[in-house]
Design a protein around this motif. Structure first.
Motif, PDB file in Angstrom:
ATOM      1  N   SER A   1       0.817  -1.219   0.000  1.00  0.00           N
ATOM      2  CA  SER A   1       0.000   0.000   0.000  1.00  0.00           C
ATOM      3  C   SER A   1       0.849   1.266   0.000  1.00  0.00           C
ATOM      4  CB  SER A   1      -0.925   0.022   1.229  1.00  0.00           C
ATOM      5  OG  SER A   1      -1.846  -1.034   1.174  1.00  0.00           O
ATOM      6  N   ASP A   2       2.053   1.185   0.525  1.00  0.00           N
ATOM      7  CA  ASP A   2       2.918   2.369   0.649  1.00  0.00           C
ATOM      8  C   ASP A   2       4.336   2.037   0.208  1.00  0.00           C
ATOM      9  OD1 ASP A   2       1.221   4.527   1.809  1.00  0.00           O
ATOM     10  OD2 ASP A   2       0.938   3.043   3.382  1.00  0.00           O
ATOM     11  N   LEU A   3       4.490   1.788  -1.069  1.00  0.00           N
ATOM     12  CA  LEU A   3       5.817   1.383  -1.581  1.00  0.00           C
ATOM     13  C   LEU A   3       6.871   2.448  -1.305  1.00  0.00           C
ATOM     14  CD1 LEU A   3       4.700  -0.096  -5.026  1.00  0.00           C
ATOM     15  CD2 LEU A   3       5.540  -1.380  -3.052  1.00  0.00           C
ATOM     16  N   ASP A   4       6.484   3.717  -1.433  1.00  0.00           N
ATOM     17  CA  ASP A   4       7.480   4.780  -1.256  1.00  0.00           C
ATOM     18  C   ASP A   4       7.949   4.896   0.191  1.00  0.00           C
ATOM     19  OD1 ASP A   4       7.747   5.617  -3.890  1.00  0.00           O
ATOM     20  OD2 ASP A   4       5.848   6.711  -3.776  1.00  0.00           O
ATOM     21  N   ILE A   5       7.148   4.387   1.109  1.00  0.00           N
ATOM     22  CA  ILE A   5       7.560   4.408   2.515  1.00  0.00           C
ATOM     23  C   ILE A   5       8.407   3.183   2.854  1.00  0.00           C
ATOM     24  CG2 ILE A   5       6.679   4.168   4.883  1.00  0.00           C
ATOM     25  CD1 ILE A   5       4.421   6.031   4.130  1.00  0.00           C
ATOM     26  N   TYR A   6       7.991   2.029   2.351  1.00  0.00           N
ATOM     27  CA  TYR A   6       8.630   0.805   2.828  1.00  0.00           C
ATOM     28  C   TYR A   6       9.756   0.272   1.938  1.00  0.00           C
ATOM     29  CZ  TYR A   6       5.149   0.760   6.471  1.00  0.00           C
ATOM     30  OH  TYR A   6       4.391   1.107   7.565  1.00  0.00           O
ATOM     31  N   LEU A   7       9.709   0.511   0.633  1.00  0.00           N
ATOM     32  CA  LEU A   7      10.807   0.004  -0.201  1.00  0.00           C
ATOM     33  C   LEU A   7      12.158   0.613   0.192  1.00  0.00           C
ATOM     34  CD1 LEU A   7       9.227  -0.302  -3.800  1.00  0.00           C
ATOM     35  CD2 LEU A   7       9.760  -2.121  -2.151  1.00  0.00           C
ATOM     36  N   PRO A   8      12.241   1.934   0.437  1.00  0.00           N
ATOM     37  CA  PRO A   8      13.537   2.465   0.876  1.00  0.00           C
ATOM     38  C   PRO A   8      14.008   1.854   2.203  1.00  0.00           C
ATOM     39  CG  PRO A   8      12.082   4.252   0.164  1.00  0.00           C
ATOM     40  CD  PRO A   8      11.246   3.006   0.229  1.00  0.00           C
ATOM     41  N   GLN A   9      13.042   1.553   3.086  1.00  0.00           N
ATOM     42  CA  GLN A   9      13.440   0.938   4.362  1.00  0.00           C
ATOM     43  C   GLN A   9      14.005  -0.465   4.140  1.00  0.00           C
ATOM     44  OE1 GLN A   9      10.774   1.421   7.810  1.00  0.00           O
ATOM     45  NE2 GLN A   9       9.494   2.728   6.521  1.00  0.00           N
ATOM     46  N   LEU A  10      13.346  -1.200   3.238  1.00  0.00           N
ATOM     47  CA  LEU A  10      13.850  -2.547   2.934  1.00  0.00           C
ATOM     48  C   LEU A  10      15.255  -2.464   2.355  1.00  0.00           C
ATOM     49  CD1 LEU A  10      10.585  -4.101   1.481  1.00  0.00           C
ATOM     50  CD2 LEU A  10      11.925  -5.094   3.331  1.00  0.00           C
ATOM     51  N   ALA A  11      15.444  -1.510   1.443  1.00  0.00           N
ATOM     52  CA  ALA A  11      16.765  -1.346   0.823  1.00  0.00           C
ATOM     53  C   ALA A  11      17.809  -0.966   1.872  1.00  0.00           C
ATOM     54  CB  ALA A  11      16.682  -0.291  -0.277  1.00  0.00           C
ATOM     55  N   GLU A  12      17.412  -0.065   2.772  1.00  0.00           N
ATOM     56  CA  GLU A  12      18.339   0.360   3.830  1.00  0.00           C
ATOM     57  C   GLU A  12      18.719  -0.823   4.717  1.00  0.00           C
ATOM     58  OE1 GLU A  12      16.745   3.541   6.176  1.00  0.00           O
ATOM     59  OE2 GLU A  12      18.475   3.601   7.530  1.00  0.00           O
ATOM     60  N   TRP A  13      17.718  -1.606   5.079  1.00  0.00           N
ATOM     61  CA  TRP A  13      17.984  -2.772   5.928  1.00  0.00           C
ATOM     62  C   TRP A  13      18.914  -3.763   5.218  1.00  0.00           C
ATOM     63  CZ3 TRP A  13      15.093  -7.725   5.284  1.00  0.00           C
ATOM     64  CH2 TRP A  13      15.484  -8.684   6.221  1.00  0.00           C
ATOM     65  N   LEU A  14      18.701  -3.933   3.906  1.00  0.00           N
ATOM     66  CA  LEU A  14      19.527  -4.883   3.152  1.00  0.00           C
ATOM     67  C   LEU A  14      20.898  -4.314   2.811  1.00  0.00           C
ATOM     68  CD1 LEU A  14      16.724  -6.235   0.784  1.00  0.00           C
ATOM     69  CD2 LEU A  14      17.831  -7.478   2.653  1.00  0.00           C
ATOM     70  N   GLY A  15      21.083  -3.038   3.059  1.00  0.00           N
ATOM     71  CA  GLY A  15      22.385  -2.432   2.797  1.00  0.00           C
ATOM     72  C   GLY A  15      22.653  -2.193   1.322  1.00  0.00           C
ATOM     73  N   VAL A  16      21.586  -1.948   0.566  1.00  0.00           N
ATOM     74  CA  VAL A  16      21.766  -1.655  -0.860  1.00  0.00           C
ATOM     75  C   VAL A  16      21.307  -0.225  -1.139  1.00  0.00           C
ATOM     76  CG1 VAL A  16      21.544  -4.060  -1.557  1.00  0.00           C
ATOM     77  CG2 VAL A  16      19.485  -2.636  -1.400  1.00  0.00           C
ATOM     78  N   ARG A  17      21.451   0.206  -2.384  1.00  0.00           N
ATOM     79  CA  ARG A  17      21.152   1.595  -2.733  1.00  0.00           C
ATOM     80  C   ARG A  17      19.725   1.987  -2.325  1.00  0.00           C
ATOM     81  NH1 ARG A  17      22.139   1.722  -9.008  1.00  0.00           N
ATOM     82  NH2 ARG A  17      20.720   3.487  -8.775  1.00  0.00           N
TER      83      ARG A  17
END
Lengths: 312, 438
Positions: free
Chosen positions: A222-238
């Motif tokens: 429902s909120d890709l712009d909120i959660y995708l960056p968090q997932l990326a941050e957690w995974l240590g990628v761009r």
């Protein structure tokens, strides 16, 4: 890490579209120690699609395409490498996609705690994402999925028969009474939801801090712009916008469409039929009063407590 | 009866820098189920207010003061609340005293006259956890707020000697409350939830106000909150932390006491996105210009102010929040990772929080971990280390920062120890008081 029909295909494709990641179809390489054992399970359990994802992956990385011939050659490769351990094969495909980081979402991983532990032992530094879905919508979809499995078994059996393949009865155990695979599946979708998530939670609790995270699929989609960056941050990628935008096109994944006849699946059939993201928010229905009638009192209480832990 | 004798420290059990302040023994109470209490520093002396909960019929409330000359604890105030419904034995205590079976209200009046004690209604069963005790200095007076299922009272003393009961209520007739906080030109207190349809907040003109009025908090109950558990004034606002068993605790901010519905703001929702793993706010303190709060899971075996698997959060003046101790998580505000790099309960998910206090420029968190008391301290709220205090078993009843050191009051009886059976020797009740320097 999620039971069937909990947004895993689309989420894996979302993650896999990140420039630093590579989303695999269902490899099922954490289910057994060796490819031979996986192949045996495929035959014994009348599970013809077990290696579709692996065959499609090998076709894709070897030849850059997934058609009947490339998949056929991939299956030949599998037959010639039956002696390999699943970890070796996983590392083999990871080497091909390097420096990208692999993303796997095989539903068989969560069926047993030992499968999850095998995944951890194979890749001790892997990150584990526990993806959840509301028990009621999940159960409805699982019920649908179970009926699709039965149909799929029949269809694939027919397709394989057309290309001259058949299951050697010698591989079937005494427990397998119905060789056609159309025996009614007596599984309670709600109990499957409870059992799967309980196992996942138990496994995740033993992981080092931060190596495992949980997210509600409804929130993410429902909120890709909120959660995708968090997932990326957690995974240590761009985490830049370009990388995040790239993730929003799961339909661009090479595994987001039906494969050739000799490996048609490797992902959820519903996702393969329509891999595009929905533009609308994913609703979260109320919890109480929506499922209790379908299970016994103790199970209902356990489902409610677990669902509340997940925020439902 | 209070024992004035100090118990000597056991060699090898106490860390250097720990000094015994003796024991607070209680020989006249049978079958104590729990002890809830609070410490205060007033007029250069240490006071302790405690509620001793008898399993059957009564609560003893006692305030004592430490005398450095005799190294003993002197009683300065006592009161008693009696339950008219026994949990065992005769079904109704009133039947025991008045077998002629007058009406219950008549019986209560007679017993009240005969014994001179406060009588409560029928709330004891199932509400034994709701025991609250506060002791603090307010406008040069020492104030104690004591509340249990058997009733609530506020007692005030000008010099710590004589005490005046300024407020007294039984749950059946009105709302009991705890943790009064000066705010908005008056005092705001948290309802204990022992009466039906209790509002989360009550307001009085002052601590000795005769009447307390309800403060409506729109949407509070509708969102599944049972109670407001903790309150603190921070950045000119009143912050209240809730108990919400199903959705997880909430942290609300109230800008003014004469609030319009829009003046209430949720600063944290859904147990800080750990949902029902974070059911209740258990502590709030100011430190380093921020508000630190602790949330965790509640359980019937724990006291009303205790949580297990606890997490520590920091609320900033701009109402943003940071995770200090706890599980990493995704949230609508972004990825939250514990600044201390420590998981729930300082890496012990079964740990039970017992105190959060500021002492000598350190934020101190005390908790029970596998039956032992542990103390972690931080100079900045982010970097935490364990402060050895020696091997203490049992339950921390109260903690207080004083100019003479950090005072800890421990009940050596393990919290999960089952009560003695009828006929068995009664366990001794002697709280151990210790003073530590960091």
């Amino acid at each position: 890490m999620t039971p069937p029909r909990s947004f895993s295909s689309v989420v894996c494709a979302l993650l896999g579209r990140h420039p630093d990641l590579y989303g695999f179809p269902e490899l099922n390489l954490f289910k057994t120690d060796t490819i031979e054992e996986l192949n045996f399970a495929r035959i014994q359990r009348r599970w013809p699609t077990a290696m579709d994802g692996l065959a499609r992956t090998l076709a894709e990385i070897h030849e850059g395409t997934q058609n009947e011939l490339s998949v056929h050659r991939a299956r030949v490769w599998i037959n010639e490498h039956m002696h390999l351990g699943c970890k070796e094969v996983f590392n083999y495909v990871l080497d091909y996609v390097a420096p990208k980081i692999g993303v796997d979402k095989s539903p068989t991983t969560i069926l047993k705690v030992e499968n999850m532990e095998r995944a951890f032992h194979m890749f001790p530094k892997a990150r584990f994402l526990h993806l959840t879905r509301h028990p009621v919508t999940s159960a409805k979809s699982i019920a649908e999925f179970l009926s699709v499995i039965i149909q799929t078994r029949e269809q694939v059996g027919q397709m394989q028969a057309r290309v001259g393949w058949s299951v050697d009865p010698a591989f079937l155990s005494d427990e397998e009474e119905d060789l056609k695979g159309n025996k009614p599946v007596k599984v309670s979708p709600l109990k499957l939801w409870l059992s799967a998530h309980t196992k996942i939670m138990n496994f995740m609790e033993r992981l080092p801090l931060g190596q495992g995270m949980r997210i509600r699929g409804e929130d993410l989609l429902s909120d890709l712009d909120i959660y995708l960056p968090q997932l990326a941050e957690w995974l240590g990628v761009r985490t830049d916008q370009e990388a995040i935008d790239e993730m929003k096109s799961p339909e661009e994944s090479p595994y987001a469409r039906t494969g050739p006849i000799n490996a048609p699946f490797g992902n959820d059939p519903k996702f393969l039929a329509n891999p595009k993201l929905r533009s609308s928010k994913v609703p979260i229905p109320p919890l109480k009063g929506t499922f209790e009638w379908a299970v016994d009192t103790d199970t209902a209480r356990e489902i409610q407590e677990l669902a509340q832990q997940m925020g439902y | 009866m209070i024992h004035p004798l100090a118990s000597p420290p056991v060699p090898g059990q106490v860390a250097p820098g720990a000094h015994s302040l003796g024991t607070i023994a209680q020989l006249d109470i049978d079958d104590v189920d729990q002890i809830v209490g609070a410490l205060a520093w007033f007029g250069g002396q240490i006071y302790f207010a405690g509620i001793y909960i008898d399993r059957d019929v009564q609560d003893f409330r006692r305030i004592v003061r430490f005398d450095p000359q005799t190294r003993g604890w002197q009683t300065v105030h006592t009161s008693l609340a009696i339950n008219t419904k026994r949990r065992s034995g005769p079904a109704n205590m009133l039947d025991t005293f008045f077998p002629d079976n007058p009406t219950e209200e008549q019986s209560k009046d007679k017993l009240t006259d005969a014994l001179g004690v406060n009588l409560a209604g029928e709330q004891a069963l199932g509400t034994g956890r709701n025991v609250y005790c506060c002791l603090f200095e307010e406008q040069g007076r020492l104030v104690a707020s004591l509340s249990s299922p058997l009733g609530g009272e506020v007692v005030i003393s000008a010099a710590g000697e004589s005490w005046q009961t300024t407020f007294e209520l039984v749950p059946a007739k009105g709302h009991t409350f705890h943790q009064p906080v000066p705010f908005g030109g008056g005092v705001v207190a948290l309802a204990t939830g022992l009466s039906q349809n209790a509002p989360p907040l009550l307001r009085g003109e002052a601590m000795d106000a005769a009447g307390w009025e309800e403060v409506p908090v729109p949407g509070f109950k509708e969102q599944g909150n049972e109670l407001a558990c903790r309150a603190a004034v921070f950045a000119d606002s009143l912050y209240i932390g809730t108990r919400n068993l199903e959705r997880g605790f909430q942290l609300w901010r109230l800008g003014a006491i004469a609030a319009q519905p829009g003046d209430f703001e949720q600063v944290i929702a859904s147990g800080a996105y750990l949902f029902s793993d974070n059911q209740q706010v258990a502590a709030m303190v100011h430190f380093g210009g921020c508000l630190y709060i602790v949330g965790g899971k509640t359980h019937s075996a724990l006291r009303a102010h205790q949580v297990s698997g606890f997490e520590l959060f920091r609320i900033n003046a701009d109402r943003s929040w940071d995770l200090i101790v706890g599980k990493p998580r995704f949230s609508p505000m972004g990825l939250k990772v514990p600044f201390s790099a420590m998981g729930p309960g300082f890496d012990d998910p079964a740990a039970v929080l017992q105190c959060l206090v500021v002492h000598e420029g350190y934020l101190c968190a005390g908790f029970a971990s596998r039956g032992s008391f542990k103390l972690f301290v931080s100079p900045d709220g982010e970097q935490w280390s364990e402060k050895p205090v020696g091997h203490f078993v049992g339950e921390l009843v109260a903690a207080l920062s004083t100019p003479q050191g950090l005072v800890l009051l421990l009940n050596p009886r393990p919290q999960d120890q089952p009560p003695a059976k009828k006929g068995d020797p009664l366990p001794s009740i002697a709280l151990e008081a210790w003073r530590f320097t960091l």
